[in-house]
Design a protein around this motif. Structure first.
Motif, PDB file in Angstrom:
ATOM      1  N   PRO A 252     -44.354  31.414  -9.380  1.00 26.43           N
ATOM      2  CA  PRO A 252     -43.841  31.232 -10.740  1.00 26.43           C
ATOM      3  C   PRO A 252     -42.574  32.061 -10.940  1.00 26.43           C
ATOM      4  CG  PRO A 252     -46.193  31.734 -10.753  1.00 26.43           C
ATOM      5  CD  PRO A 252     -45.707  31.977  -9.368  1.00 26.43           C
TER       6      PRO A 252
ATOM      7  N   ARG B 258     -41.578  33.342 -16.448  1.00 24.75           N
ATOM      8  CA  ARG B 258     -42.913  32.800 -16.701  1.00 24.75           C
ATOM      9  C   ARG B 258     -43.965  33.901 -16.615  1.00 24.75           C
ATOM     10  NH1 ARG B 258     -46.227  29.089 -19.003  1.00 24.75           N
ATOM     11  NH2 ARG B 258     -48.062  28.683 -17.712  1.00 24.75           N
TER      12      ARG B 258
ATOM     13  N   ARG C 110     -51.135  25.773 -10.643  1.00 28.02           N
ATOM     14  CA  ARG C 110     -50.143  25.559  -9.595  1.00 28.02           C
ATOM     15  C   ARG C 110     -50.770  24.869  -8.385  1.00 28.02           C
ATOM     16  NH1 ARG C 110     -45.420  27.750  -9.854  1.00 28.02           N
ATOM     17  NH2 ARG C 110     -45.210  28.041  -7.618  1.00 28.02           N
TER      18      ARG C 110
END
Length: 466
Positions: free
Chosen positions: A21, A25, A269
């Protein structure tokens, strides 16, 4: 001797393809992990009376729900189930907050605040990857159960998140000249040697100013009695031990909150990068698709059905027919002693039905036994419902009894769905049952249950339900 090559440690935040990330974020997630424990301290822990919570107690759940929506809406909005659970959670939060502000803190508020809202909020968090499959709900159930212990298992991500968050702060607070020369600095340049970022300036100010102010304040207080008296009055109004207690609470909750949010981020993710199981794992899954032997399942189920048949015969002979009970028993005692046990039996039957349906190979005799099981479960549920009716008639209606009564009617609808599922294999039974439970509870708490309870008891001249 040649030394073994050094293998760098894998970043716990990295996806299988190596991507991670962005720092911004992770900064947003870290910020939420700080804000939520702080609000928990202010809205939940900081009550003035040990027996009374602040009116904003329920506001914490609403803020937590908003944080989940903001952080994970990008992937979560693809799932209709996530939208359903989020809307239901928001409705319960508003209801609980309105009830508390109106001073109507009762059993329904307690059940909603301490059970229904946390469970639905955890569900919204766990399915925020947008990958909920209505035909495989048990994966979501497993994730929901693991969600309660994931803050303890993912603490190794805390250090990495904080490191990336600090990098984001340095990037946001650096001067334009610093950003322009960042690449030179990473390749060995030294142009930044005479420059200082805003973040470092703030840190330097804190390191220098705080000790200096403490020393100067002590000197001034010792030199002037009036200044010392005023200072003592100001400091005396601050409860240092209480302040440290709140700080300690926030410091303890922060890593666990950050770990929970990062577990959700990592799961999302994994979903985005489509980490499918290997062919070997898929073959093993297909091989063990029906791990329960059909003969064993049929024999065990037949013995259980025989036991239930004897029990159902007793119910028709005594409870439903109104015949005289054995000496020493009244109908209220008969109802009170058996209700919860029968409700537990219904739960075991539904679990056994799901186990046989999902793990055993379908045959015509086994399907017939499952139909009989549903029928006998309906009789057992009717027995529990009748017992509760007798008990309410004798002792009045309360929140727990109203909740139990309506819950059993909802279970009757679930039994009908179980019967339909036997002949409609594509019916997402568990998903529909979950949605039915949520709709039942939201409708129950929004139907003004206190008014229903009071009206029932007044109509039967029951002044104080036991």
């Amino acid at each position: 001797m040649n030394a073994a090559p050094f293998t760098p440690r894998r970043d716990p935040l990295a996806a299988p393809d190596g991507s991670k990330p962005s720092d911004r974020r992770l900064l947003a997630i870290a910020g939420a992990a700080i804000i939520l424990p702080t609000l928990f301290d202010r809205l939940v822990f900081a009550w003035s009376d040990s027996n009374t919570y602040t009116p904003w107690f329920d506001g914490f759940w609403l803020v937590a729900l908003v944080a989940v929506v903001i952080l994970f809406f990008r992937t979560a909005h693809r799932s209709r189930m996530w939208c359903f659970t989020t809307i239901a959670t928001a409705m319960l939060c508003v209801y609980a907050l309105a009830m508390h502000m109106a001073g109507s803190v009762d059993d329904s508020w307690t059940t909603t605040t301490f059970l229904a809202i946390p469970c639905l909020l955890m569900m919204s968090l766990q399915i925020s990857d947008g990958g909920f499959d209505p035909h495989h709900p048990w994966r979501t159930v497993r994730r929901w159960l693991l969600g309660w212990i994931s803050p303890l298992t993912k603490l190794n991500t805390v250090g990495s998140v904080l490191n990336h968050a600090l990098n984001a702060i340095r990037t946001l607070s650096s001067d334009p000249e610093d950003t322009a020369t960042a690449d030179d600095a990473t390749t060995g340049g030294t142009q930044r040697s005479g420059q200082m970022t805003t973040a470092r300036r703030i840190l330097l100010i804190i390191v220098v100013a705080v000790p200096l102010l403490i020393v100067l304040t002590s000197l001034l207080a010792s030199s002037d009695l009036v200044f010392d008296y005023a200072l003592r009055n100001v400091i005396g109004s601050i409860n240092i031990s209480e302040f440290l207690l709140h700080v300690l609470l926030i410091a303890i909750l922060f890593p666990f909150c950050l770990s929970l949010l990062m577990q959700t981020e990592i799961s999302n993710r994994l979903r985005i990068h489509a980490c499918a199981p290997s062919a070997l794992a898929t073959a093993q899954t297909s091989q063990h698709e029906h791990p329960i032997d059909t003969t064993v399942a049929a024999v065990v189920l037949a013995l259980v059905l025989l036991l239930y048949a004897m029990f159902c015969a007793i119910q028709f002979a005594f409870l439903f027919s109104g015949r005289q009970l054995p000496d020493g028993y009244t109908y209220s005692q008969y109802a009170r002693e058996g209700f919860f046990q029968l409700l537990a039996v219904v739960g075991v039957n539904l679990a056994g039905y799901a186990l046989v349906l999902c793990k055993a190979r379908r045959t015509a005799p086994l399907t017939g036994m499952l139909v009989v099981l549903i029928g006998e479960t309906a009789v057992i549920l009717a027995s529990a419902l009748w017992r509760l009716h007798l008990y309410i008639a004798a002792y009045g209606l309360t929140w727990l009894r109203l909740e139990s009564m309506t819950f059993m009617w909802m279970l009757i609808a679930v039994l009908v769905l179980c019967l339909v599922r036997l002949f409609v294999p594509r019916l997402p039974l568990a998903t529909i049952a979950f949605m039915l439970v949520v709709v039942w509870y939201v409708a129950l708490v929004l139907s003004n249950p206190n008014n229903i309870i009071d009206s029932y008891n007044q109509a039967r001249q029951i002044t104080d339900a036991l």
